[in-house]
Scaffold this motif. Structure first.
Motif, PDB file in Angstrom:
ATOM      1  N   SER A  18      94.558  52.348  20.702  1.00 41.03           N
ATOM      2  CA  SER A  18      94.718  51.279  19.704  1.00 41.03           C
ATOM      3  C   SER A  18      95.205  51.809  18.360  1.00 41.03           C
ATOM      4  CB  SER A  18      93.404  50.513  19.530  1.00 41.03           C
ATOM      5  OG  SER A  18      92.355  51.379  19.122  1.00 41.03           O
ATOM      6  N   THR A  19      94.807  53.040  17.998  1.00 41.48           N
ATOM      7  CA  THR A  19      95.267  53.599  16.722  1.00 41.48           C
ATOM      8  C   THR A  19      96.761  53.878  16.779  1.00 41.48           C
ATOM      9  OG1 THR A  19      93.086  54.619  16.416  1.00 41.48           O
ATOM     10  CG2 THR A  19      94.868  55.407  15.010  1.00 41.48           C
ATOM     11  N   LEU A  20      97.249  54.325  17.937  1.00 36.02           N
ATOM     12  CA  LEU A  20      98.688  54.543  18.098  1.00 36.02           C
ATOM     13  C   LEU A  20      99.433  53.212  18.014  1.00 36.02           C
ATOM     14  CD1 LEU A  20     101.164  56.234  18.718  1.00 36.02           C
ATOM     15  CD2 LEU A  20     100.579  56.124  21.154  1.00 36.02           C
ATOM     16  N   LEU A  21      98.926  52.184  18.678  1.00 30.18           N
ATOM     17  CA  LEU A  21      99.567  50.872  18.613  1.00 30.18           C
ATOM     18  C   LEU A  21      99.548  50.336  17.185  1.00 30.18           C
ATOM     19  CD1 LEU A  21     100.922  48.510  20.023  1.00 30.18           C
ATOM     20  CD2 LEU A  21      98.651  47.632  20.629  1.00 30.18           C
ATOM     21  N   GLN A  22      98.471  50.592  16.483  1.00 24.81           N
ATOM     22  CA  GLN A  22      98.366  50.220  15.074  1.00 24.81           C
ATOM     23  C   GLN A  22      99.486  50.883  14.275  1.00 24.81           C
ATOM     24  OE1 GLN A  22      94.412  51.079  13.268  1.00 24.81           O
ATOM     25  NE2 GLN A  22      95.545  52.481  11.976  1.00 24.81           N
ATOM     26  N   ASP A 178      99.820  47.584  28.306  1.00 22.99           N
ATOM     27  CA  ASP A 178      98.961  48.649  28.806  1.00 22.99           C
ATOM     28  C   ASP A 178      99.330  49.973  28.132  1.00 22.99           C
ATOM     29  OD1 ASP A 178      96.898  49.273  31.052  1.00 22.99           O
ATOM     30  OD2 ASP A 178      98.400  50.873  31.226  1.00 22.99           O
ATOM     31  N   TYR A 179      98.344  50.844  28.019  1.00 24.76           N
ATOM     32  CA  TYR A 179      98.564  52.147  27.390  1.00 24.76           C
ATOM     33  C   TYR A 179      99.708  52.913  28.055  1.00 24.76           C
ATOM     34  CZ  TYR A 179      97.580  56.912  25.787  1.00 24.76           C
ATOM     35  OH  TYR A 179      97.695  58.170  25.249  1.00 24.76           O
ATOM     36  N   SER A 180      99.859  52.740  29.356  1.00 22.96           N
ATOM     37  CA  SER A 180     100.913  53.436  30.090  1.00 22.96           C
ATOM     38  C   SER A 180     102.307  52.959  29.677  1.00 22.96           C
ATOM     39  CB  SER A 180     100.740  53.233  31.598  1.00 22.96           C
ATOM     40  OG  SER A 180     100.858  51.859  31.940  1.00 22.96           O
ATOM     41  N   GLN A 181     102.386  51.809  28.986  1.00 16.65           N
ATOM     42  CA  GLN A 181     103.678  51.244  28.577  1.00 16.65           C
ATOM     43  C   GLN A 181     103.977  51.460  27.099  1.00 16.65           C
ATOM     44  OE1 GLN A 181     102.368  47.255  29.673  1.00 16.65           O
ATOM     45  NE2 GLN A 181     103.861  47.216  31.346  1.00 16.65           N
ATOM     46  N   ILE A 182     103.048  52.114  26.408  1.00 17.90           N
ATOM     47  CA  ILE A 182     103.096  52.117  24.946  1.00 17.90           C
ATOM     48  C   ILE A 182     104.262  52.930  24.377  1.00 17.90           C
ATOM     49  CG2 ILE A 182     101.685  54.134  24.292  1.00 17.90           C
ATOM     50  CD1 ILE A 182     100.054  52.123  22.534  1.00 17.90           C
ATOM     51  N   THR A 183     104.891  53.754  25.218  1.00 19.99           N
ATOM     52  CA  THR A 183     106.061  54.514  24.753  1.00 19.99           C
ATOM     53  C   THR A 183     107.352  54.038  25.400  1.00 19.99           C
ATOM     54  OG1 THR A 183     105.751  56.211  26.456  1.00 19.99           O
ATOM     55  CG2 THR A 183     104.658  56.580  24.334  1.00 19.99           C
ATOM     56  N   GLU A 184     107.278  52.976  26.185  1.00 18.58           N
ATOM     57  CA  GLU A 184     108.458  52.473  26.883  1.00 18.58           C
ATOM     58  C   GLU A 184     109.281  51.555  25.988  1.00 18.58           C
ATOM     59  OE1 GLU A 184     107.251  50.601  30.478  1.00 18.58           O
ATOM     60  OE2 GLU A 184     106.338  52.411  31.326  1.00 18.58           O
ATOM     61  N   ASP A 185     110.553  51.859  25.849  1.00 19.00           N
ATOM     62  CA  ASP A 185     111.442  51.078  24.988  1.00 19.00           C
ATOM     63  C   ASP A 185     111.438  49.590  25.334  1.00 19.00           C
ATOM     64  OD1 ASP A 185     112.445  52.534  22.933  1.00 19.00           O
ATOM     65  OD2 ASP A 185     114.350  53.018  23.879  1.00 19.00           O
ATOM     66  N   ASP A 186     111.551  49.286  26.616  1.00 27.95           N
ATOM     67  CA  ASP A 186     111.632  47.888  27.038  1.00 27.95           C
ATOM     68  C   ASP A 186     110.377  47.116  26.646  1.00 27.95           C
ATOM     69  OD1 ASP A 186     114.095  48.374  28.081  1.00 27.95           O
ATOM     70  OD2 ASP A 186     113.454  48.448  30.179  1.00 27.95           O
ATOM     71  N   LEU A 188     108.131  47.932  24.293  1.00 23.61           N
ATOM     72  CA  LEU A 188     108.011  47.857  22.842  1.00 23.61           C
ATOM     73  C   LEU A 188     108.986  46.829  22.267  1.00 23.61           C
ATOM     74  CD1 LEU A 188     107.501  51.602  21.877  1.00 23.61           C
ATOM     75  CD2 LEU A 188     105.802  49.773  21.891  1.00 23.61           C
ATOM     76  N   SER A 189     110.173  46.765  22.835  1.00 20.65           N
ATOM     77  CA  SER A 189     111.136  45.740  22.408  1.00 20.65           C
ATOM     78  C   SER A 189     110.569  44.352  22.661  1.00 20.65           C
ATOM     79  CB  SER A 189     112.463  45.908  23.165  1.00 20.65           C
ATOM     80  OG  SER A 189     113.100  47.111  22.833  1.00 20.65           O
ATOM     81  N   GLU A 190     109.930  44.190  23.816  1.00 19.82           N
ATOM     82  CA  GLU A 190     109.308  42.910  24.151  1.00 19.82           C
ATOM     83  C   GLU A 190     108.180  42.582  23.178  1.00 19.82           C
ATOM     84  OE1 GLU A 190     106.543  40.967  27.707  1.00 19.82           O
ATOM     85  OE2 GLU A 190     107.646  42.822  28.083  1.00 19.82           O
ATOM     86  N   LEU A 191     107.399  43.597  22.824  1.00 22.65           N
ATOM     87  CA  LEU A 191     106.289  43.403  21.885  1.00 22.65           C
ATOM     88  C   LEU A 191     106.792  42.944  20.522  1.00 22.65           C
ATOM     89  CD1 LEU A 191     103.335  43.703  20.951  1.00 22.65           C
ATOM     90  CD2 LEU A 191     103.816  46.137  20.549  1.00 22.65           C
ATOM     91  N   PHE A 192     107.808  43.624  20.001  1.00 26.57           N
ATOM     92  CA  PHE A 192     108.329  43.272  18.683  1.00 26.57           C
ATOM     93  C   PHE A 192     109.008  41.897  18.710  1.00 26.57           C
ATOM     94  CE2 PHE A 192     107.209  47.496  17.683  1.00 26.57           C
ATOM     95  CZ  PHE A 192     107.263  47.655  16.308  1.00 26.57           C
ATOM     96  N   GLU A 193     109.675  41.597  19.804  1.00 31.84           N
ATOM     97  CA  GLU A 193     110.282  40.275  19.940  1.00 31.84           C
ATOM     98  C   GLU A 193     109.195  39.203  19.968  1.00 31.84           C
ATOM     99  OE1 GLU A 193     113.188  37.753  23.002  1.00 31.84           O
ATOM    100  OE2 GLU A 193     112.770  39.869  23.369  1.00 31.84           O
ATOM    101  N   VAL A 207     106.708  57.769  14.594  1.00 30.72           N
ATOM    102  CA  VAL A 207     105.274  57.486  14.746  1.00 30.72           C
ATOM    103  C   VAL A 207     104.733  58.195  15.988  1.00 30.72           C
ATOM    104  CG1 VAL A 207     103.579  55.685  15.286  1.00 30.72           C
ATOM    105  CG2 VAL A 207     105.325  55.282  13.540  1.00 30.72           C
ATOM    106  N   LEU A 208     105.488  58.163  17.064  1.00 30.40           N
ATOM    107  CA  LEU A 208     105.036  58.752  18.327  1.00 30.40           C
ATOM    108  C   LEU A 208     104.907  60.271  18.258  1.00 30.40           C
ATOM    109  CD1 LEU A 208     107.096  56.612  20.865  1.00 30.40           C
ATOM    110  CD2 LEU A 208     104.662  56.417  20.337  1.00 30.40           C
ATOM    111  N   LYS A 209     105.526  60.882  17.258  1.00 29.87           N
ATOM    112  CA  LYS A 209     105.418  62.335  17.103  1.00 29.87           C
ATOM    113  C   LYS A 209     104.082  62.741  16.489  1.00 29.87           C
ATOM    114  CE  LYS A 209     110.397  63.047  16.371  1.00 29.87           C
ATOM    115  NZ  LYS A 209     111.431  63.434  15.368  1.00 29.87           N
ATOM    116  N   GLU A 210     103.421  61.791  15.832  1.00 28.07           N
ATOM    117  CA  GLU A 210     102.167  62.079  15.137  1.00 28.07           C
ATOM    118  C   GLU A 210     100.971  61.804  16.039  1.00 28.07           C
ATOM    119  OE1 GLU A 210     101.901  63.327  12.080  1.00 28.07           O
ATOM    120  OE2 GLU A 210     104.088  63.359  11.802  1.00 28.07           O
TER     121      GLU A 210
END
Length: 285
Positions: A18-22, A178-186, A188-193, A207-210
C-alpha cells in the motif's frame, strides 16, 4: 459549499504494497495521498452512526422538553458536514491540493459484517463520491511479509477472507488491483484512467526505484508489548528487551524508555545507577 477536490482512498490491509501504491498515486499533479492514520476515521464512522441512531430514535419527540432525548437542533446532515471538514484537516490542513486521499489498513474495530457500511461511509458520507482502490495480495506473501518485519500477525484465513470480501464490494468508483500487477503498465494505465488522471510512466518509474515499506522499530515493538497493542499480549519483559536493543542501537526514545523501565522495574530489576546512565546518554544525543 461543496468541496470540489478529488478524493482517492486506498483500502487494504498491512503488508500488501500500500505504501508503494501511495507513492505511485502521488505522481498525480498537485496530489496528496497520505499514509495510514491509526484508523482515526473509524471513530468518525462510529460517531456518525451514533448521531444517526439518536436522530432516528427520537424522531419528532426530540423537539419536546419532556423527552429524555430533547435536542431540537440536531441535524445529521450538518454533523456529517462538520466531520467532512475535520477529515480534510487531517489529510490536507492547508487545503492546497487538488487531489487528496489516504490509505486505510486498520479495521480492528470494524466488525467484518460492517465493513461494507464503513467503506460506504468513507466513500459517500465522509468524502463525497471518492474513488476507492482496493489493493489485494496473495495471502501467504502477506503473512511472510508480516513475519519479516515483526508485524502483528493475522492468520492466513483472516487475510484471505478479507480479500474475498473485497471482491464482493463492487460499486461505482471502485477498482481492484493486485500487488502482482502494481508494476504493470497496462494495469497502472487502467488505474490512472479510472481516477481520471494522466499516467506519467517516467514519474512512476522513478517511484518504483525507491524502497517503500514499513520497518518496525524496537521502540514501536517495545511499546506494543508494554501497552498490549498491535495484536500483542502485554509483556513487560519483551518490552524491556526491545527498548534495550533500540537503546544500544542509539535510539534516543528507547534510551528514555529504558531509564523509565529501570526506575520502575518494568521487565527488569530496579537500578537507579542505570536510570541515570541511560538518561545521560539520551540527553547527550
Amino acid at each position: 459549499m461543496k468541496d470540489e477536490r478529488k478524493v482517492i482512498l486506498i483500502v487494504t490491509i498491512g503488508r500488501t504494497g500500500s505504501t508503494l501504491l501511495q507513492g505511485i498515486l502521488n505522481t498525480i499533479p498537485n496530489a496528496l495521498i497520505t499514509g495510514e492514520n491509526y484508523g482515526v476515521f473509524v471513530n468518525f464512522w462510529k460517531a456518525f452512526e451514533d448521531v444517526n441512531n439518536i436522530s432516528e430514535r427520537t424522531g419528532e419527540s426530540k423537539s419536546k422538553t419532556t423527552s429524555p432525548w430533547f435536542n431540537p437542533e440536531l441535524s445529521v446532515d450538518e454533523f456529517a458536514e462538520s466531520l467532512r471538514k475535520t477529515a480534510v484537516s487531517v489529510i490536507d490542513p492547508k487545503e492546497k491540493h487538488r487531489v487528496i486521499g489516504f490509505k486505510e489498513i486498520r479495521y480492528d474495530d470494524v466488525p467484518r459484517d460492517k465493513l461494507k457500511e464503513y467503506i460506504h461511509f468513507l466513500q459517500h458520507v465522509l468524502f463525497e463520491n471518492a474513488y476507492v482502490v482496493f489493493l489485494t495480495r496473495d495471502g501467504k506473501q502477506v503473512l511472510k511479509s508480516m513475519e519479516n518485519v515483526d508485524w502483528p500477525h493475522k492468520c492466513l484465513e483472516d487475510i484471505e477472507d478479507f480479500f474475498k470480501l473485497v471482491h464482493t464490494l463492487g460499486g461505482e468508483r471502485r477498482i481492484v488491483i493486485d500487488y502482482s500487477q502494481i508494476t504493470e503498465d497496462d494495469k497502472l494505465s487502467e488505474l490512472f484512467e479510472f481516477v481520471g488522471e494522466k499516467y506519467d510512466r517516467n514519474l512512476v518509474s522513478e517511484v518504483l526505484k525507491e524502497r517503500h515499506s514499513y520497518v518496525a522499530t524496537n521502540h514501536m515493538i517495545g511499546d506494543y508489548y508494554y501497552y498490549g497493542r498491535g495484536g500483542r499480549e502485554k509483556d513487560d519483559k519483551k518490552a524491556f528487551e526491545h527498548w534495550e536493543k533500540g537503546a544500544n542501537d542509539g535510539n534516543t526514545q528507547c534510551m528514555r524508555n529504558l531509564a523509565w523501565a529501570y526506575r520502575d522495574g518494568i521487565g527488569c530489576e530496579v537500578d537507579k545507577q542505570k536510570v541515570a546512565e541511560w538518561l545521560d546518554k539520551a540527553e547527550s544525543r
